[in-house]
Enzyme design. Sequence first.
Site, PDB file in Angstrom:
ATOM      1  N   HIS A   1      12.001  -5.306  11.583  1.00 40.80           N
ATOM      2  CA  HIS A   1      11.394  -4.074  12.112  1.00 40.80           C
ATOM      3  C   HIS A   1      10.461  -3.421  11.102  1.00 40.80           C
ATOM      4  O   HIS A   1      10.251  -2.205  11.141  1.00 40.80           O
ATOM      5  CB  HIS A   1      12.451  -3.040  12.530  1.00 40.80           C
ATOM      6  CG  HIS A   1      13.517  -3.588  13.436  1.00 40.80           C
ATOM      7  ND1 HIS A   1      13.443  -3.522  14.806  1.00 40.80           N
ATOM      8  CD2 HIS A   1      14.671  -4.230  13.147  1.00 40.80           C
ATOM      9  CE1 HIS A   1      14.516  -4.093  15.329  1.00 40.80           C
ATOM     10  NE2 HIS A   1      15.278  -4.540  14.346  1.00 40.80           N
TER      11      HIS A   1
ATOM     12  N   SER B 277     -16.744  -1.221   0.130  1.00 39.47           N
ATOM     13  CA  SER B 277     -17.219  -0.304   1.154  1.00 39.47           C
ATOM     14  C   SER B 277     -18.607   0.189   0.758  1.00 39.47           C
ATOM     15  O   SER B 277     -18.917   0.347  -0.420  1.00 39.47           O
ATOM     16  CB  SER B 277     -16.245   0.873   1.252  1.00 39.47           C
ATOM     17  OG  SER B 277     -16.906   2.007   1.767  1.00 39.47           O
TER      18      SER B 277
ATOM     19  N   LYS C 277     -12.968   1.189  -2.746  1.00 40.15           N
ATOM     20  CA  LYS C 277     -12.374   0.256  -1.789  1.00 40.15           C
ATOM     21  C   LYS C 277     -12.509  -1.211  -2.179  1.00 40.15           C
ATOM     22  O   LYS C 277     -13.507  -1.636  -2.724  1.00 40.15           O
ATOM     23  CB  LYS C 277     -13.007   0.448  -0.399  1.00 40.15           C
ATOM     24  CG  LYS C 277     -12.712   1.778   0.258  1.00 40.15           C
ATOM     25  CD  LYS C 277     -11.246   1.969   0.623  1.00 40.15           C
ATOM     26  CE  LYS C 277     -10.805   1.109   1.766  1.00 40.15           C
ATOM     27  NZ  LYS C 277     -11.414   1.513   3.045  1.00 40.15           N
TER      28      LYS C 277
ATOM     29  N   GLU D   3      -8.584 -10.053   7.522  1.00 38.66           N
ATOM     30  CA  GLU D   3      -8.817  -9.321   8.775  1.00 38.66           C
ATOM     31  C   GLU D   3      -9.603 -10.167   9.767  1.00 38.66           C
ATOM     32  O   GLU D   3      -9.335 -10.153  10.969  1.00 38.66           O
ATOM     33  CB  GLU D   3      -9.575  -8.018   8.483  1.00 38.66           C
ATOM     34  CG  GLU D   3      -8.727  -7.002   7.719  1.00 38.66           C
ATOM     35  CD  GLU D   3      -9.573  -5.863   7.180  1.00 38.66           C
ATOM     36  OE1 GLU D   3     -10.255  -5.202   7.960  1.00 38.66           O
ATOM     37  OE2 GLU D   3      -9.562  -5.642   5.953  1.00 38.66           O
TER      38      GLU D   3
END
Length: 458
Positions: free
Chosen positions: A155, A276, A282, A289
């Site tokens: 979980h 970024s 970043k 992704e």
Amino acid sequence: MKAWQGRFSEATHELMEKFNASIVFDKRLYKVDIKGTIAHVKMLSSIGVLTPKEKDTLVKGLEVLLKDIEAGQVEFSLADEDIHMGIERVLTERLGPVAKKMHTGRSRNDQVATDIRLYVKDAILDIQVLLMETMTTLLKLSSEHAFYMMPGYTHLQKAQPIYLSYHLNAYIHMFKRDYERLEDVLKRTDVLPLGSGALAGVNYDSDRELVAEILNFTAISSNGLDAVSDRDFIIEFQSALSLIMMHLSRLSEELIMWQTEQFSYITIGDAFTTGSSLMPQKKNPDACELIRGKTGRVFGSLMNILTVMKSLPLAYNKDMQEDKEGLFDSVDTVGMILSLLSPMLESVVFHEDKMKKDVYNSFLNATELADYLVSKDFPFREAHHLTGELVKYCIDNDIYLLDLPLDVYRSYTPLIDASVYDALDFENAIENKLSYGSTSKKSIEADFEIIKGFLESL
Ligand code: ARG
């Protein structure tokens, strides 16, 4: 003029020509198409339909054409409709009337079915090689960092402590099943349809064994109607590719999570991350992704072919031309991702200290306390309940189980003694997993042997 122009009195509308053509995407089948045609021509000569001289001219012409296509010297156009007719058209321009004999005893229906099977057979082997490399890289990482302790989750909540190798080996097992699944798909793909004609067979005693031998097919279809109508092997292959993507997506998701500041279990190499345009701090895990994101298109192509095939009456219908783009895209996508994955994984740095810290600052040993109470003759359900109360006490008092004084434990039950701290020790918690296939060192070593044995057998 079109090869089938005979019974038509009007020319094809230009929009229809564009709509109907598959040459834009099926031209990548040129190699398997030429291979199949060479085998067909050789067979026609062996049964006396073509003279040896005609065969030699055609085979030579096809071989030269293959080289020329590879060198980018052949132009196909929408008017060719598809690669099969494109090749026949160019060959007729080059060799004259003899090229018009090449399609004797064959239909584009058994031809295209043969081409795609040849294509899928090659693609399966390519993907298998890439899966093998992926497993080898994972095995290397897993062996190098075998006994880093980390939290295991259910979980997405901390559950029980495990070793990093236990986690990474789980992925090797997924890719091992993927490899074996492809092996199985290969068996049903490896069947020759050529010789089935349009649907009913052909008026020649085709030597299909010879064609199978030349093209390296293990079996020959025994029902032509099924052979030209069947695209099950594409569906099976695409579903095997979808499972690979599902596994890759789960792995990517974990890498993304592990590289967050909150987890900080890994750092992915700069070469596989991006920055970024606005926020200078970043470092985004774009490769992971994109893998996660591209899973959608591979699943989509599986849905596409399933939907194309449902409700199609036997035998060939033009709907089936829609079998190719999704297939090619899936092979390209999975191929690209698997090629990138190994170097990306090798760029990953694992942060042992942070993983360990997360193990120690946790209740990952709560199950150990319950099992400890069982060893003191508590029925498991009562042991579970009492442990729950002790965990609650710890949470309320901002303390972990290992730091709880013995007198507090004993105020809950005098059956607890100082040996409880050994039971709660996190390394002991891992090593006390005695069952086969568990996270203990002994079990993991045995699993490493199984994995190595499998990789050596390939
Ligand atoms: N381009 C077609 C396809 O990919 C080849 C088969 C055409 N057969 C036919 N009977 N029109 O499906």
